[in-house]
Design a protein around this motif. Structure first.
Motif, PDB file in Angstrom:
ATOM      1  N   ARG A   1       0.859  -1.195   0.000  1.00  0.00           N
ATOM      2  CA  ARG A   1       0.000   0.000   0.000  1.00  0.00           C
ATOM      3  C   ARG A   1       0.883   1.228   0.000  1.00  0.00           C
ATOM      4  NH1 ARG A   1      -5.164  -0.714   4.062  1.00  0.00           N
ATOM      5  NH2 ARG A   1      -6.306  -2.186   2.745  1.00  0.00           N
ATOM      6  N   GLN A   2       0.661   2.120  -0.955  1.00  0.00           N
ATOM      7  CA  GLN A   2       1.428   3.367  -1.072  1.00  0.00           C
ATOM      8  C   GLN A   2       0.444   4.519  -1.242  1.00  0.00           C
ATOM      9  OE1 GLN A   2       3.580   1.230  -4.296  1.00  0.00           O
ATOM     10  NE2 GLN A   2       5.410   2.244  -3.492  1.00  0.00           N
ATOM     11  N   PRO A   3       0.080   5.163  -0.134  1.00  0.00           N
ATOM     12  CA  PRO A   3      -0.975   6.182  -0.217  1.00  0.00           C
ATOM     13  C   PRO A   3      -0.559   7.439  -0.984  1.00  0.00           C
ATOM     14  CG  PRO A   3      -0.050   6.049   2.004  1.00  0.00           C
ATOM     15  CD  PRO A   3       0.556   4.927   1.228  1.00  0.00           C
ATOM     16  N   GLY A   4       0.726   7.666  -1.172  1.00  0.00           N
ATOM     17  CA  GLY A   4       1.165   8.861  -1.893  1.00  0.00           C
ATOM     18  C   GLY A   4       1.651   8.517  -3.280  1.00  0.00           C
ATOM     19  N   ALA A   5       2.750   9.163  -3.677  1.00  0.00           N
ATOM     20  CA  ALA A   5       3.272   8.983  -5.030  1.00  0.00           C
ATOM     21  C   ALA A   5       3.735   7.541  -5.242  1.00  0.00           C
ATOM     22  CB  ALA A   5       4.429   9.945  -5.270  1.00  0.00           C
ATOM     23  N   ARG A   6       3.409   6.996  -6.392  1.00  0.00           N
ATOM     24  CA  ARG A   6       3.842   5.632  -6.705  1.00  0.00           C
ATOM     25  C   ARG A   6       4.973   5.625  -7.730  1.00  0.00           C
ATOM     26  NH1 ARG A   6      -2.034   2.453  -6.725  1.00  0.00           N
ATOM     27  NH2 ARG A   6      -2.552   3.016  -4.575  1.00  0.00           N
ATOM     28  N   PHE A   7       5.235   6.777  -8.288  1.00  0.00           N
ATOM     29  CA  PHE A   7       6.334   6.927  -9.254  1.00  0.00           C
ATOM     30  C   PHE A   7       6.363   5.740 -10.219  1.00  0.00           C
ATOM     31  CE2 PHE A   7       7.604   9.607  -5.661  1.00  0.00           C
ATOM     32  CZ  PHE A   7       7.776  10.786  -6.334  1.00  0.00           C
ATOM     33  N   ALA A   8       7.524   5.063 -10.377  1.00  0.00           N
ATOM     34  CA  ALA A   8       7.614   3.945 -11.320  1.00  0.00           C
ATOM     35  C   ALA A   8       7.779   2.622 -10.575  1.00  0.00           C
ATOM     36  CB  ALA A   8       8.777   4.164 -12.284  1.00  0.00           C
ATOM     37  N   ASP A   9       7.336   2.587  -9.310  1.00  0.00           N
ATOM     38  CA  ASP A   9       7.634   1.415  -8.476  1.00  0.00           C
ATOM     39  C   ASP A   9       7.101   0.111  -9.084  1.00  0.00           C
ATOM     40  OD1 ASP A   9       8.761   3.287  -6.845  1.00  0.00           O
ATOM     41  OD2 ASP A   9       7.619   2.757  -5.048  1.00  0.00           O
TER      42      ASP A   9
ATOM     43  N   MET B   1       9.023  -0.843 -12.266  1.00  0.00           N
ATOM     44  CA  MET B   1      10.362  -1.388 -11.967  1.00  0.00           C
ATOM     45  C   MET B   1      10.247  -2.819 -11.449  1.00  0.00           C
ATOM     46  SD  MET B   1      12.631   1.759 -10.459  1.00  0.00           S
ATOM     47  CE  MET B   1      11.616   2.064  -9.033  1.00  0.00           C
ATOM     48  N   ALA B   2       9.238  -3.082 -10.632  1.00  0.00           N
ATOM     49  CA  ALA B   2       9.039  -4.456 -10.133  1.00  0.00           C
ATOM     50  C   ALA B   2       8.802  -5.408 -11.302  1.00  0.00           C
ATOM     51  CB  ALA B   2       7.867  -4.496  -9.147  1.00  0.00           C
ATOM     52  N   LYS B   3       8.023  -4.953 -12.282  1.00  0.00           N
ATOM     53  CA  LYS B   3       7.740  -5.804 -13.449  1.00  0.00           C
ATOM     54  C   LYS B   3       8.958  -5.970 -14.348  1.00  0.00           C
ATOM     55  CE  LYS B   3       3.938  -3.733 -14.979  1.00  0.00           C
ATOM     56  NZ  LYS B   3       2.698  -3.525 -15.770  1.00  0.00           N
ATOM     57  N   ALA B   4       9.844  -4.953 -14.328  1.00  0.00           N
ATOM     58  CA  ALA B   4      11.008  -5.004 -15.214  1.00  0.00           C
ATOM     59  C   ALA B   4      12.146  -5.846 -14.635  1.00  0.00           C
ATOM     60  CB  ALA B   4      11.516  -3.582 -15.489  1.00  0.00           C
ATOM     61  N   ALA B   5      12.084  -6.149 -13.339  1.00  0.00           N
ATOM     62  CA  ALA B   5      13.222  -6.791 -12.669  1.00  0.00           C
ATOM     63  C   ALA B   5      13.486  -8.186 -13.226  1.00  0.00           C
ATOM     64  CB  ALA B   5      12.962  -6.877 -11.172  1.00  0.00           C
ATOM     65  N   ARG B   6      14.782  -8.535 -13.225  1.00  0.00           N
ATOM     66  CA  ARG B   6      15.182  -9.848 -13.706  1.00  0.00           C
ATOM     67  C   ARG B   6      15.090 -10.892 -12.584  1.00  0.00           C
ATOM     68  NH1 ARG B   6      18.875  -9.332 -18.180  1.00  0.00           N
ATOM     69  NH2 ARG B   6      19.784  -7.531 -17.156  1.00  0.00           N
ATOM     70  N   ARG B   7      15.503 -10.510 -11.383  1.00  0.00           N
ATOM     71  CA  ARG B   7      15.618 -11.502 -10.316  1.00  0.00           C
ATOM     72  C   ARG B   7      14.820 -11.152  -9.062  1.00  0.00           C
ATOM     73  NH1 ARG B   7      21.736 -12.262  -9.393  1.00  0.00           N
ATOM     74  NH2 ARG B   7      21.001 -13.832  -7.937  1.00  0.00           N
TER      75      ARG B   7
ATOM     76  N   SER C   1      -1.164  -1.170  -4.162  1.00  0.00           N
ATOM     77  CA  SER C   1      -0.451  -0.528  -5.270  1.00  0.00           C
ATOM     78  C   SER C   1       0.330  -1.544  -6.100  1.00  0.00           C
ATOM     79  CB  SER C   1       0.498   0.542  -4.734  1.00  0.00           C
ATOM     80  OG  SER C   1       1.403  -0.013  -3.791  1.00  0.00           O
ATOM     81  N   ILE C   2       0.871  -2.561  -5.452  1.00  0.00           N
ATOM     82  CA  ILE C   2       1.625  -3.600  -6.153  1.00  0.00           C
ATOM     83  C   ILE C   2       1.228  -4.943  -5.556  1.00  0.00           C
ATOM     84  CG2 ILE C   2       3.933  -4.444  -6.799  1.00  0.00           C
ATOM     85  CD1 ILE C   2       5.029  -1.669  -6.413  1.00  0.00           C
ATOM     86  N   PRO C   3       0.812  -5.902  -6.389  1.00  0.00           N
ATOM     87  CA  PRO C   3       0.398  -7.206  -5.858  1.00  0.00           C
ATOM     88  C   PRO C   3       1.607  -8.097  -5.555  1.00  0.00           C
ATOM     89  CG  PRO C   3       0.117  -7.172  -8.226  1.00  0.00           C
ATOM     90  CD  PRO C   3       0.610  -5.799  -7.834  1.00  0.00           C
ATOM     91  N   SER C   4       1.376  -9.046  -4.682  1.00  0.00           N
ATOM     92  CA  SER C   4       2.470  -9.844  -4.113  1.00  0.00           C
ATOM     93  C   SER C   4       3.239 -10.642  -5.160  1.00  0.00           C
ATOM     94  CB  SER C   4       1.920 -10.777  -3.045  1.00  0.00           C
ATOM     95  OG  SER C   4       0.993 -11.669  -3.624  1.00  0.00           O
ATOM     96  N   TYR C   5       2.582 -11.035  -6.261  1.00  0.00           N
ATOM     97  CA  TYR C   5       3.289 -11.904  -7.206  1.00  0.00           C
ATOM     98  C   TYR C   5       4.432 -11.200  -7.920  1.00  0.00           C
ATOM     99  CZ  TYR C   5       0.566  -9.875 -11.096  1.00  0.00           C
ATOM    100  OH  TYR C   5       0.012  -9.018 -11.998  1.00  0.00           O
ATOM    101  N   LEU C   6       4.491  -9.865  -7.809  1.00  0.00           N
ATOM    102  CA  LEU C   6       5.604  -9.135  -8.423  1.00  0.00           C
ATOM    103  C   LEU C   6       6.794  -8.982  -7.473  1.00  0.00           C
ATOM    104  CD1 LEU C   6       3.654  -6.314 -10.312  1.00  0.00           C
ATOM    105  CD2 LEU C   6       4.671  -8.392 -11.278  1.00  0.00           C
ATOM    106  N   LEU C   7       6.624  -9.388  -6.205  1.00  0.00           N
ATOM    107  CA  LEU C   7       7.710  -9.234  -5.236  1.00  0.00           C
ATOM    108  C   LEU C   7       8.326 -10.574  -4.880  1.00  0.00           C
ATOM    109  CD1 LEU C   7       5.818  -6.598  -4.657  1.00  0.00           C
ATOM    110  CD2 LEU C   7       7.397  -6.376  -2.737  1.00  0.00           C
ATOM    111  N   THR C   8       9.587 -10.524  -4.477  1.00  0.00           N
ATOM    112  CA  THR C   8      10.235 -11.754  -4.001  1.00  0.00           C
ATOM    113  C   THR C   8      10.476 -11.710  -2.494  1.00  0.00           C
ATOM    114  OG1 THR C   8      12.434 -10.854  -4.483  1.00  0.00           O
ATOM    115  CG2 THR C   8      11.386 -12.167  -6.208  1.00  0.00           C
ATOM    116  N   HIS C   9      10.689 -10.527  -1.926  1.00  0.00           N
ATOM    117  CA  HIS C   9      10.986 -10.438  -0.497  1.00  0.00           C
ATOM    118  C   HIS C   9      10.328  -9.184   0.094  1.00  0.00           C
ATOM    119  CE1 HIS C   9      14.379 -12.700  -2.232  1.00  0.00           C
ATOM    120  NE2 HIS C   9      14.575 -13.240  -1.044  1.00  0.00           N
TER     121      HIS C   9
END
Lengths: 259, 224
Positions: B105-113, B116-122, B145-153
């Motif tokens: 959850r990011q209540p303010g600016a989300r910029f390109a977060d 970038m998560a989608k662009a990551a290799r690892r 703002s970003i769902p869990s399947y895009l994160l690793t940690h």
């Protein structure tokens, strides 16, 4: 409303005067003057101006003029938020009507430099903050320049690097055809109002109260055709300054004498 | 860091970034000139698994001339520059809140977060000011703002954005930033800053050096 008009208040009013109703305006992070201009225009002659801030706020209504466009006050009080992906799309499409830019150097053709001064790009003597978004200068409908410092070092004949493209290249040759936006039109500085002529060169429209033609020439790094016959910049009327001070900047961010 | 893609590094109204300037001027890092479209275009291509993203806005500018790797081509009669895909190995994010699965959850600016998560290799690692129950996340899925399947940690890191701001949690610590900006132009001053605030034994030790969590929270506000 007893405090004397500050240079920042004057520049905010002059930029606001040059914004039009229904335009979409983007302002960056560093300048509270540009932010104030957009907010002021909305509360006066341009109620349907859309104000976008660099951090992603659409039409904010901040309680005070928070320093730094990235402040949460702008996001907290906005109608909507946008992201960098929207910035990409809007820049490429050219959706925005007007932008306000500054720079470490601005030249006679309205190019602005945020990249470096001295040396070369690979070996700079003085490294600037960087482009931010150079594409807006070519794709936005038009842009205005804001020079909060007006000195021979900031207003130069040719920028060393045109981070943002002016009306012509720094050496006076034309940019390639196909540019969608009209480029720079106005330049508001701490000393004067300038505008780009049909020849793509900045000329003085008016000098601010208390600024002589001689002072203006000495403070500018390229020859200016200016005499004391050049009109004095009209100062904001009671109503405009009242809106600025009461609704936009109640805490005096733009005027130390009001803090 | 050997090479960096940075459209802009400043402290906004507080001034320019002294150590960044020095590092570029002394050529300790190689800076790839870019602006927002030429950076975001690269992330976009990587996010979609495409080799490049065409852009129009830089055609003919000094930046286009400074970046010969942005290949010019003609697409259906339109002159474009191809921005090569930019896929980070590791992406580090900070969010106001999230659950242990990595729903943020990011209540303010989300910029390109998210991009970038989608662009990551690892790896995509998010630090969180507050850990929420998954049940709380489910109460308002539109706030994610970003769902869990895009994160690793994910990890819990209160005041993890300090001395920057975390929108919705606290504002920037301008006193701290001003002290840094004043100290950093001098190599000895920068070394003192690094020793005092950076090369410390973990985040808790850092917060103690800054006056402690409670003092910081009281001083920097509860929302930002």
């Amino acid at each position: 409303m007893s405090a004397a008009l500050s240079p920042h208040e004057l520049m905010a009013c002059l930029l606001a005067d040059r914004l039009h109703d229904e335009e979409i305006l983007i302002v960056g992070g560093a300048s509270t003057v540009a932010m104030a201009a957009g907010l002021l225009a909305q509360r006066t002659h341009a109620p349907n101006l859309t104000l976008l801030t660099g951090s992603g706020a659409v039409n904010p209504r901040p309680r005070e003029l928070a320093p730094g466009g990235g402040h949460y006050e702008y996001l907290r009080t906005a109608e909507a938020h946008f992201t960098m992906e929207d910035v990409f799309d809007d820049t490429e499409r050219g959706r925005w009507d007007v932008a306000i830019f500054g720079g470490i150097q601005v030249d006679r053709h309205g190019n602005f430099n945020l990249t470096y001064v001295g040396g070369t790009l690979a070996h700079p003597r003085f490294r600037g903050p960087g482009f931010v978004n150079a594409g807006i200068a070519t794709s936005a409908g038009r842009f205005m320049l804001l020079c909060e410092q007006h000195t021979p070092r900031t207003l130069v004949a040719e920028v060393e690097f045109a981070s943002g493209a002016g009306a012509r290249r720094p050496d006076g040759t034309p940019y390639p055809p196909g540019r969608r936006g009209a480029g720079p039109d106005h330049c508001v500085t701490a000393l004067a109002c300038l505008a780009i002529t049909a020849n793509g060169v900045l000329e003085v429209l008016s000098r601010h109260p208390g600024v002589s033609a001689e002072q203006l020439r000495r403070s500018t790094g390229f020859p200016l055709d200016v005499t004391d016959a050049v009109p004095i910049t009209p100062t904001p009327d009671h109503e405009q300054l009242g809106v600025l001070r009461e609704l936009i900047d109640p805490t005096g961010t733009l005027n130390a004498a009001r803090r | 860091v050997r090479r960096a893609y940075l459209p802009n590094v400043t402290f906004e109204h507080l001034g320019m970034a002294p150590a960044f300037r020095e590092a570029v001027q002394e050529e300790r890092i190689e800076l790839i000139e870019c602006d927002e479209p030429s950076l975001i275009g690269g992330y976009r291509a990587a996010a979609a698994g495409l080799p490049a993203m065409p852009i129009r806005s830089l055609d003919g500018t000094a930046l286009a001339l400074a970046r010969p790797d942005l290949l010019a081509r003609d697409v259906r009669g339109v002159s474009v520059l191809d921005v090569p895909a930019l896929a980070p190995d590791v992406v580090l994010l900070h969010a106001a809140a999230g659950d242990i699965h990595g729903n943020l959850r990011q209540p303010g600016a989300r910029f390109a977060d998210k991009l970038m998560a989608k662009a990551a290799r690892r790896a995509v690692v998010a630090s969180l000011d507050t850990v929420l129950d998954n049940a709380v996340i489910r109460e308002d899925p539109s706030a994610t703002s970003i769902p869990s399947y895009l994160l690793t940690h994910v990890c819990e890191l209160p005041l993890g954005a300090h001395p920057g701001a975390c929108h919705g949690v606290h504002r920037a610590d301008e006193d701290h930033l001003r002290a840094y900006i004043a100290a950093a132009p001098d190599p000895a001053g920068l070394a003192r800053y690094m020793a005092r605030f950076v090369t410390v034994a973990g985040h808790d030790a850092y917060l103690e050096r800054c006056g402690g969590r409670d003092v910081l929270t009281a001083r920097l506000g509860d929302r930002g």
